[in-house]
Design an enzyme around this catalytic site. Structure first.
Site: not given
Length: 385
Positions: A156, A337, A363, A367
């Site tokens: 990133t 909704i 990050e 799992e």
């Protein structure tokens, strides 16, 4: 907020006002266009957001991990990508504060505190995923330099960061493998290529890139802490605050989805009454609010543990696991909704549904988080031999 000083509470309030005034009015247009939020990031720099992990004498606004989590939640409530723009930067700042040499701290931290220098971390590799000990990027020593070769992915802010904390092998033959792993502080130069931006379902605006290193030469002084073989342990501590940050992003996305659902459920009527009065919708809202508050308590518990100086990988892993799964469920229920409008790009709910999965896989996948949690549970509560 409980646990925050008056000054920290004021910082969170300033960020909340910034999100309401500057972010929410423009986020839909920026996100749909996948436009980097240059002006918003500059405003974040002006507020000192990039220096929240940096103490004096290098920075001015260092805050507790609990305050940092609250700031991250507010930013993600406006747009999760904004929280992503400062996430890796903060991990690198923490690594420098905790492990950097005096020269490394003096070189980078003052400019990182202002946002003049932005940083990211490069861990994941195309064939490795969450298995960091299996990384293949190497740095071989040649005189007073390291020569780096390899590749990274899902990095990133790679195009806009001036500093990369690169996890690599300085001793590929080491046994066990983690003893041969180090962190190099790499700046862009010959052989360092940002090869492409990865297309993404959500997490728009900020770039996630593939990086290649082709005989990239960096000085020996770029070795974090000055000692080889410490990188894996250093990064594991850095990932504790990283996972708290990702969990806090999940809180922000979940909170935004809940608030939109609450508003819509009071405005929208069917069969002569607001839809929240229908038991099925009311039950959704009750469960969403309850699980979000439980997630927030886990996140702030992990932040307090981190602030104490104790190992927080168990608590951070639990917070990241629960908060991310909660955000995903809340985003889905908010879409239910809203009905057909939840599927429309004219409402923000579809963005929450696209952004939420990042926290499940980012990050360290959930799992992997379960594996980390199980190992730490056994470590802390080992049966007597």
């Amino acid at each position: 907020m409980d646990g925050l000083s008056d000054d920290e509470g004021a910082i969170v309030a300033v960020v909340r006002e910034f999100v309401d005034r500057e972010v929410r009015p423009v986020v839909r247009e920026l996100e749909h266009a996948d436009t980097y939020p240059e002006r918003l990031v500059e405003q974040m720099m002006g507020m000192g957001v990039f220096g929240l992990a940096i103490p004096e004498p290098w920075g001015e606004n260092r805050v507790s991990a609990q305050c940092y989590a609250a700031v991250t939640e507010e930013l993600a409530r406006g747009w999760m990508s904004l929280a992503g723009a400062m996430g890796g930067h903060t991990v690198v700042a923490k690594l420098l504060v905790d492990y950097g040499t005096p020269e490394q701290r003096d070189t980078y931290l003052p400019r990182m505190a202002t946002g003049e220098v932005r940083a990211t971390m490069a861990l994941t590799e195309p064939s490795g995923g969450s298995d960091l000990q299996a990384l293949r990027t190497t740095a071989r020593r040649e005189g007073d330099e390291y020569v780096v070769d390899g590749s990274k992915t899902w990095i990133t802010n790679a195009r806009r960061s001036q500093l990369v904390a690169l996890l690599c092998k300085t001793d590929p033959a080491a046994t066990p493998a983690h003893r041969g792993i180090s962190i190099l502080l790499v700046e862009k130069g010959p052989g360092f290529h940002v090869s492409r931006d990865l297309p993404k379902l959500g997490y728009k605006g900020v770039e996630s890139c593939e990086l290649t290193f082709d005989d990239v030469r960096v000085p020996v002084t770029a070795l974090l802490g000055g000692e080889e073989g410490q990188g894996f342990a250093q990064m594991m501590r850095g990932l504790e605050i990283g996972r708290i940050q990702v969990a806090s992003r999940a809180l922000g996305v979940g909170r935004a989805a809940l608030e939109d659902a609450l508003r819509y459920a009071q405005e929208r009527e069917s069969f002569g009454k607001p839809i929240w009065q229908h038991q099925s919708v009311g039950n959704y809202l009750a469960d969403m609010a309850t699980s979000l508050e439980a997630a927030r308590q886990l996140v702030h518990h992990a932040a307090r543990r981190y602030d104490s100086g104790d190992r927080a990988d168990l608590e951070a892993g639990m917070a990241k696991l629960f908060a991310s799964e909660t955000a995903m469920q809340i985003a889905l229920n908010a879409m239910r909704i809203h009905g057909g409008y939840g599927y429309s790009t004219e409402f923000d709910v579809e963005r929450y549904f696209r952004d939420a999965p990042l926290m499940i896989v980012g990050e360290g996948t959930n799992e992997i988080q379960r594996t980390v949690i199980a190992r730490q549970l056994v470590k802390r509560y080992r049966l007597p031999s």
